[in-house]
Design a protein around this motif. Structure first.
Motif, PDB file in Angstrom:
ATOM      1  N   ARG A 194       0.827  -1.212   0.000  1.00 40.62           N
ATOM      2  CA  ARG A 194       0.000   0.000   0.000  1.00 40.62           C
ATOM      3  C   ARG A 194       0.863   1.265   0.000  1.00 40.62           C
ATOM      4  O   ARG A 194       0.347   2.379   0.136  1.00 40.62           O
ATOM      5  N   THR A 195       2.177   1.083  -0.162  1.00 31.91           N
ATOM      6  CA  THR A 195       3.112   2.204  -0.165  1.00 31.91           C
ATOM      7  C   THR A 195       3.315   2.710  -1.592  1.00 31.91           C
ATOM      8  O   THR A 195       3.397   1.914  -2.540  1.00 31.91           O
ATOM      9  N   SER A 196       3.400   4.015  -1.758  1.00 34.93           N
ATOM     10  CA  SER A 196       3.545   4.590  -3.102  1.00 34.93           C
ATOM     11  C   SER A 196       4.843   4.156  -3.760  1.00 34.93           C
ATOM     12  O   SER A 196       5.825   3.832  -3.077  1.00 34.93           O
ATOM     13  N   LEU A 197       4.851   4.164  -5.071  1.00 35.32           N
ATOM     14  CA  LEU A 197       6.042   3.788  -5.827  1.00 35.32           C
ATOM     15  C   LEU A 197       7.218   4.683  -5.458  1.00 35.32           C
ATOM     16  O   LEU A 197       8.349   4.210  -5.289  1.00 35.32           O
ATOM     17  N   GLN A 198       6.965   5.994  -5.336  1.00 39.12           N
ATOM     18  CA  GLN A 198       8.049   6.917  -5.010  1.00 39.12           C
ATOM     19  C   GLN A 198       8.679   6.583  -3.667  1.00 39.12           C
ATOM     20  O   GLN A 198       9.903   6.576  -3.512  1.00 39.12           O
ATOM     21  N   GLU A 199       7.838   6.276  -2.677  1.00 42.56           N
ATOM     22  CA  GLU A 199       8.352   5.909  -1.354  1.00 42.56           C
ATOM     23  C   GLU A 199       9.160   4.621  -1.421  1.00 42.56           C
ATOM     24  O   GLU A 199      10.231   4.516  -0.814  1.00 42.56           O
ATOM     25  N   GLN A 200       8.663   3.632  -2.161  1.00 41.74           N
ATOM     26  CA  GLN A 200       9.384   2.371  -2.297  1.00 41.74           C
ATOM     27  C   GLN A 200      10.759   2.600  -2.904  1.00 41.74           C
ATOM     28  O   GLN A 200      11.763   2.042  -2.435  1.00 41.74           O
TER      29      GLN A 200
END
Length: 421
Positions: A278-284
């Motif tokens: 559920r974490t955004s791509l940018q955060e990942q």
């Protein structure tokens, strides 16, 4: 590679109708493994990895697709009995890695006695099976071997965030079975545990799939369960100089019997899959310091481009783990993904079974993990729940040699001196 006068697993199919039926049942597994592309060669399931050598196979060997790892507790206090077990294990490992059944009377012996081999690998190819043995810190308290414990085999401290399960931690010794067919790997551990019954007992074990790092960096880099490429800068099995510098114990390292061996750290790392998904791509990508598609470091275009560490966030995993951030510390990773059902709360019990080989635990894994456990952005999504460390002795040199001989003989040069051990 074993006694060529003994029949192969497949040759044994013709020994009886039951064997024929079993061979037909398991043949599909071998075909599926070959078609999955799990190995680094086009026909990996038919390939046998040499058992003899200066170093144990399963370390710098091209990483296979499947793992069965087992830690054992020693139950006997009889030194001679345990040494005989090591010899029996070596003989069985020599045969299994060559694709042969365990023992001479595997199928077709006395009906009143159990067969020498459990039979589930009948008809299967070697599948690049490797078997690697190691001795844990607690092992050296047995058989009067305290003074033989290497200084480099350091007990791991409790790191921040550790939540270790005692039932998945430690062990007097371990055996790592890697293969391109899961049934071949499981068969190997099962038969070694059977041979050791009454002398050793399985403390814990772990199945792994989908290698998460590679010793063949020129091939496609594998991905972990978070979807990121893993092991981009790992040591290649062909990099003799780097292996010598970072992995193999050298002469003069303080423990002669370990020359040619290595040290293994095993960590079971649970991933909070549901939170990560559920974490955004940018955060990942910020967490790792690489883009998710190509695997390129921040600001670069290709996976293998040299990373510019200062362009990454200070807590990015790649930045913190990179040798340039750790005084050159380098380890050889050989991890696998795992998924073991659910935790009873509707969440997957899944993650990374981390395996790493190095020349010195105290100078390798410990300082690296201290930094990562304190600052890594990845810690929000993972937790270390199992842990063990082992001294992995040098390889078995020839048909008269056996696992652990240098430890018990007190001489790295004389196999004969160990016969009375």
């Amino acid at each position: 590679m074993g006694d060529t006068t003994n029949p192969s697993r497949r040759a044994l199919i013709g020994w009886g109708g039951a064997g024929l039926a079993l061979g037909a049942a398991v043949a599909g597994g071998a075909v599926a493994a070959a078609e999955s592309g799990g190995g680094d060669s086009a026909d990996a399931t038919t390939t046998a990895v040499p058992f003899h050598g200066a170093h144990q196979a399963g370390i710098a060997t091209p990483v296979q697709d499947r793992l069965h790892f087992a830690a054992f507790d020693v139950k006997t206090d009889d030194r001679a009995e345990f040494v005989q077990l090591l010899k029996d294990w070596t003989a069985a490992a020599r045969r299994m890695t060559a694709g042969r059944a365990v023992g001479e009377g595997a199928y077709g012996g006395l009906a009143e006695a159990p067969p020498d081999d459990t039979g589930e690998a009948l008809g299967l190819q070697p599948s690049r099976l490797t078997l690697t043995i190691g001795f844990g810190p607690s092992f050296f308290e047995k058989f009067g071997l305290d003074r033989r414990r290497p200084a480099a085999l350091v007990d791991l401290p409790k790191f921040p965030g550790d939540n270790l399960d005692a039932s998945r931690t430690g062990g007097d010794l371990c055996i790592q079975a890697c293969a391109d067919d899961p049934q071949v790997a499981v068969h190997a551990i099962r038969n070694l545990a059977r041979i050791g019954f009454g002398k050793v007992a399985v403390r814990w074990s772990q199945l792994g799939f989908g290698k998460t790092s590679s010793t063949t960096p020129d091939a496609q880099t594998p991905r972990n369960l978070m979807g990121f490429k893993d092991g981009t800068r790992n040591i290649a099995g062909t990099e003799t100089d780097r292996l010598k510098k970072f992995v193999w114990v050298g002469e003069g390292d303080g423990t002669d019997w370990m020359t040619g061996g290595s040290y293994l750290v095993a960590r079971r790392i649970r991933m909070n899959i549901e939170t990560w998904d559920r974490t955004s791509l940018q955060e990942q990508e910020d967490v790792f310091g690489r883009d998710k598609g190509e695997g390129a470091p921040v600001g670069k275009a290709k996976e293998h481009d040299e990373p510019f560490l200062k362009a990454m966030k200070p807590d990015a995993h790649v930045r913190l783990a990179h040798p340039d951030s750790n005084g050159g510390i380098t380890i050889l990773r050989r991890g696998y993904s795992f998924t073991d059902g659910t935790d009873g709360l509707g969440r997957l019990d899944a993650g990374l079974f981390f395996l790493a080989y190095m020349r010195d635990v105290g100078k390798g894994f410990i300082p690296l993990q201290r930094k990562l456990s304190a600052s890594d952005a990845l810690n929000e999504y993972i937790q270390h729940v199992g842990s063990a460390v082992f001294a992995v002795p040098p390889g078995v040199r020839d048909k008269d040699d056996w696992w652990g001989r240098t430890l018990f003989s007190g001489s790295a040069d004389s196999a004969e001196s160990a016969e009375g051990a």
